[in-house]
Scaffold this motif. Structure first.
Motif, PDB file in Angstrom:
ATOM      1  N   PHE A  83       1.109  -1.330   0.047  1.00  0.00           N
ATOM      2  CA  PHE A  83       0.070  -0.010   0.100  1.00  0.00           C
ATOM      3  C   PHE A  83       0.885   1.210   0.002  1.00  0.00           C
ATOM      4  O   PHE A  83       1.824   1.048   0.465  1.00  0.00           O
ATOM      5  CB  PHE A  83      -0.840   0.047   1.388  1.00  0.00           C
ATOM      6  CG  PHE A  83      -1.952  -0.905   1.170  1.00  0.00           C
ATOM      7  CD1 PHE A  83      -3.292  -0.843   0.580  1.00  0.00           C
ATOM      8  CD2 PHE A  83      -1.721  -2.327   1.663  1.00  0.00           C
ATOM      9  CE1 PHE A  83      -4.140  -1.781   0.656  1.00  0.00           C
ATOM     10  CE2 PHE A  83      -2.620  -3.314   1.724  1.00  0.00           C
ATOM     11  CZ  PHE A  83      -3.811  -3.059   1.101  1.00  0.00           C
ATOM     12  N   ILE A 136       0.397   5.539   1.041  1.00  0.00           N
ATOM     13  CA  ILE A 136      -0.421   6.769   1.509  1.00  0.00           C
ATOM     14  C   ILE A 136      -0.914   7.553   0.482  1.00  0.00           C
ATOM     15  O   ILE A 136       0.144   8.525   0.084  1.00  0.00           O
ATOM     16  CB  ILE A 136       0.167   7.295   2.945  1.00  0.00           C
ATOM     17  CG1 ILE A 136       0.706   6.072   3.816  1.00  0.00           C
ATOM     18  CG2 ILE A 136      -0.576   8.281   3.420  1.00  0.00           C
ATOM     19  CD1 ILE A 136      -0.540   5.262   4.542  1.00  0.00           C
ATOM     20  N   ILE A 150      -5.113   4.899   2.211  1.00  0.00           N
ATOM     21  CA  ILE A 150      -4.183   4.007   1.728  1.00  0.00           C
ATOM     22  C   ILE A 150      -4.701   3.333   0.457  1.00  0.00           C
ATOM     23  O   ILE A 150      -5.981   3.121   0.299  1.00  0.00           O
ATOM     24  CB  ILE A 150      -3.819   2.832   2.699  1.00  0.00           C
ATOM     25  CG1 ILE A 150      -5.096   2.164   3.090  1.00  0.00           C
ATOM     26  CG2 ILE A 150      -3.231   3.488   3.962  1.00  0.00           C
ATOM     27  CD1 ILE A 150      -4.800   0.865   3.916  1.00  0.00           C
TER      28      ILE A 150
END
Length: 74
Positions: A27, A29, A47
């Motif tokens: 992931f 941000i 995310i």
């Protein structure tokens, strides 16, 4: 081991979910969400799964839980 996280420096950082979320592990941000002024404290981050581009909103403090998240892509 507790990570010292600065919410202001989270944007575009990379994270690995300890337990895959909807078959996704990696992931980024993609957004830091500020609460309404005047406090303007960062509470939430968005995310984005690298592979599927699906997004979720979580508390940025969850990222410091090493049972849930590992900083970087592992």
């Amino acid at each position: 081991m507790t990570n010292k996280l600065s919410p202001k420096k989270l944007l575009l950082t990379k994270w690995t979910a300890v337990k895959p979320i909807a078959k996704q592990k990696h992931f980024l941000i993609s957004k830091v969400i500020l609460l309404e002024p005047p406090s303007e404290k960062i509470e939430l981050v968005e995310i984005e799964a690298v592979y599927s581009q699906k997004t979720s909103v979580i508390s940025w403090r969850d990222l410091s839980n090493s049972e849930l998240w590992i900083q970087g892509w592992k």
